[in-house]
Design a protein around this motif. Sequence first.
Motif, PDB file in Angstrom:
ATOM      1  N   GLN A 377      -3.500  13.057   1.521  1.00  0.00           N
ATOM      2  CA  GLN A 377      -4.263  11.836   1.756  1.00  0.00           C
ATOM      3  C   GLN A 377      -4.549  11.075   0.110  1.00  0.00           C
ATOM      4  OE1 GLN A 377      -6.073  10.915   4.568  1.00  0.00           O
ATOM      5  NE2 GLN A 377      -4.206  12.275   4.971  1.00  0.00           N
ATOM      6  N   GLY A 378      -3.902  11.798  -0.843  1.00  0.00           N
ATOM      7  CA  GLY A 378      -3.990  11.289  -2.150  1.00  0.00           C
ATOM      8  C   GLY A 378      -3.123  10.166  -2.221  1.00  0.00           C
ATOM      9  N   LEU A 379      -2.030  10.124  -1.202  1.00  0.00           N
ATOM     10  CA  LEU A 379      -1.048   8.895  -1.422  1.00  0.00           C
ATOM     11  C   LEU A 379      -1.595   7.655  -0.668  1.00  0.00           C
ATOM     12  CD1 LEU A 379       1.927  11.032   0.099  1.00  0.00           C
ATOM     13  CD2 LEU A 379       1.610  10.331  -2.152  1.00  0.00           C
ATOM     14  N   PHE A 380      -2.521   7.724  -0.106  1.00  0.00           N
ATOM     15  CA  PHE A 380      -3.459   6.536   0.389  1.00  0.00           C
ATOM     16  C   PHE A 380      -4.548   5.754  -0.552  1.00  0.00           C
ATOM     17  CE2 PHE A 380      -2.566   8.919   4.670  1.00  0.00           C
ATOM     18  CZ  PHE A 380      -1.526   8.030   5.199  1.00  0.00           C
ATOM     19  N   SER A 381      -4.579   4.512  -0.331  1.00  0.00           N
ATOM     20  CA  SER A 381      -5.527   3.968  -1.068  1.00  0.00           C
ATOM     21  C   SER A 381      -6.539   3.252   0.116  1.00  0.00           C
ATOM     22  CB  SER A 381      -4.977   2.725  -1.964  1.00  0.00           C
ATOM     23  OG  SER A 381      -4.253   3.169  -3.080  1.00  0.00           O
ATOM     24  N   PRO A 382      -7.703   4.128   0.266  1.00  0.00           N
ATOM     25  CA  PRO A 382      -8.400   3.511   1.821  1.00  0.00           C
ATOM     26  C   PRO A 382      -9.516   2.428   1.342  1.00  0.00           C
ATOM     27  CG  PRO A 382      -9.171   5.632   0.888  1.00  0.00           C
ATOM     28  CD  PRO A 382      -8.112   5.326  -0.173  1.00  0.00           C
ATOM     29  N   PHE A 383      -9.531   1.533   2.283  1.00  0.00           N
ATOM     30  CA  PHE A 383     -10.569   0.366   2.045  1.00  0.00           C
ATOM     31  C   PHE A 383     -10.865   0.057   3.298  1.00  0.00           C
ATOM     32  CE2 PHE A 383      -6.336  -1.322   1.968  1.00  0.00           C
ATOM     33  CZ  PHE A 383      -6.407  -2.587   2.800  1.00  0.00           C
ATOM     34  N   GLY A 384     -11.921  -1.169   3.249  1.00  0.00           N
ATOM     35  CA  GLY A 384     -12.583  -1.400   4.648  1.00  0.00           C
ATOM     36  C   GLY A 384     -13.652  -0.538   5.045  1.00  0.00           C
ATOM     37  N   MET A 385     -14.090  -0.121   6.140  1.00  0.00           N
ATOM     38  CA  MET A 385     -15.090   0.830   6.541  1.00  0.00           C
ATOM     39  C   MET A 385     -14.315   2.084   6.757  1.00  0.00           C
ATOM     40  SD  MET A 385     -17.457  -1.319   6.834  1.00  0.00           S
ATOM     41  CE  MET A 385     -18.848   0.243   7.123  1.00  0.00           C
ATOM     42  N   VAL A 386     -14.589   2.801   5.216  1.00  0.00           N
ATOM     43  CA  VAL A 386     -14.187   3.956   4.841  1.00  0.00           C
ATOM     44  C   VAL A 386     -15.131   5.142   5.143  1.00  0.00           C
ATOM     45  CG1 VAL A 386     -12.944   5.452   3.337  1.00  0.00           C
ATOM     46  CG2 VAL A 386     -12.750   2.813   3.118  1.00  0.00           C
ATOM     47  N   PRO A 387     -14.347   6.327   5.901  1.00  0.00           N
ATOM     48  CA  PRO A 387     -15.541   7.318   6.099  1.00  0.00           C
ATOM     49  C   PRO A 387     -15.609   8.184   5.032  1.00  0.00           C
ATOM     50  CG  PRO A 387     -13.648   7.464   7.918  1.00  0.00           C
ATOM     51  CD  PRO A 387     -12.937   6.414   6.744  1.00  0.00           C
ATOM     52  N   GLN A 388     -17.117   8.728   4.665  1.00  0.00           N
ATOM     53  CA  GLN A 388     -17.253   9.269   3.569  1.00  0.00           C
ATOM     54  C   GLN A 388     -18.093  10.602   3.959  1.00  0.00           C
ATOM     55  OE1 GLN A 388     -16.410   8.551   0.315  1.00  0.00           O
ATOM     56  NE2 GLN A 388     -16.094   6.572   0.754  1.00  0.00           N
TER      57      GLN A 388
END
Length: 399
Positions: A377-388
Motif C-alpha cells: 500500500q505504500g506504493l499508492f498515492s491515494p486521493f478522492g474519498m479516501v478511507p481512514q
Amino acid sequence: MRRPDERKQPQVASPLFELSAGMRTTAERRRRAQRSHHSRYVREAVPMPEPALTTRTPDPWLESAPLLTGMDEVGAGLLDSLDAMQRVAASAGRGPLLINASPGTGKTHLLIRRVAYLVQELGVPARQCLVLAASGTGAARIRRELGALIGREAASITVAEFDDFAAASPPELGHVFIDDLPRMPMRLFRQVTEHRGSEADITATGDPDSALVNGEPAAFAAFGEQFPQAHVMRLSRNHRSPAAVLVAASQVIEPISRVPGRLVQPERPALEGSGIGRYFAIDADDEKRFVEDLTDRLAELGVAPEEFAVIGPDGVSVAEAAEGEFRVVCLTGVTAEDWPNTAAARRALYVALGRTRDLAYVSHTGTGSPLLADVDQGLFSPFGMVPQDRSGPEQPRLL
C-alpha cells in the motif's frame, strides 16, 4: 494542565483540483452517517496531488549500461544501445535462441539489433531473413529501425506480422526471428518450424506472463520441445517503468507467474517520480470527472494524447493498450466485480501496468479490486474519498 483535544488534521499537499461544493457536501454527509453507526472507517476528502512527471520524456536507450568484461568491441556501433546482457544475446552465434523477459526489458529492441548484427557482422544473407511480429505496429517499427541501422540492405529482409499468414504459409527462409512468441498462433508456429532441425537458426522473444490466455501459451511452450538445445536468456533490467510501477506489477503477477523466481530491476532511479495514483471515486460520474480533469492537466503539462492511455469502460481494452507503451496509464473501473481475484484479471493488470513509462493511476468506486490489496500500500498515492481508519481511543496530547 492535560485534557483531551481534537485530533490534529494531517497536512495535505497543495491540491491540483479543488473539491467541488457538491463533493464536499457529499463527503460531509457520508462522514456523519458513518460516525453515527460507529464504523471503524470514515472517508476523508483528499485532493489530487500534482502529477510528478519527469522533466523530459525518458529515452531508455540514450545511454547503454556498463558492458561485461571483454564485450566492448563486440558489434561496435550496432549494439551500442544495448545493456550488457542484451549485448550477449544479440551477439550470440547462430542456432536456436529464446529471450524470455518481462515487459520493458527491451526484447524487441534487442531482436532488431540481433538481425542487423547477424547480417552485417556474421554475413547472414539479408534475403534469407524472415522477421515475424505480433502486430502491424510491431512490424512497422522493425522495418523502420532496421532501415536506420543497415540502410538499403534492410529492404531485402522479409518483415511480416502474424496475420499476414492467416490464410497462407510463410516463406521457408533460413533465418527466422519471432517477436512476441507467446502470441503466435500454434498453426503458424508449426509452419515456421516443422521442417527445421533442433539446431535451426531461429531467435524468439516473449514474456509468457504477458500472454492474455488461459494456460501456458502454446507456441512458447512448444519452442522448448522443438528446440531442446536452445540457449535461453533472461533479461533482468527494466528500461521502461519507474520503480513503484515495476514493483506493483511484480507483486500482482507473482502468485501465478509462469516464470517463478524471475528477478527484474529498474534502470531508472528508485526515487524518480511518485507512487501509483489511486482515486477513490464517489460514483461512476465522479470517476469520469476525474479522468476528464486528469486529461486536461496532463495536456497542460505537455503530455500528448498518444502518450496517455485510459484503460477501462470508456477507454481502450488491455489488449489494445498492450500494442504500445505510454507516458501515463490510467486504469478505470478497477472494482471487485470487474477485476476479481482471478488469473485472467491478474495478467490483465500486470500487462496494463507494464505499458507505463512515467505515471500510473487506478480508479474505482467502493473498496476496489482485491488485487490492489496484494500490492504494497505504500506504493499508492491515494486521493478522492479516501478511507481512514478511526479505530482505537482518542489519544490526549500536551497543550
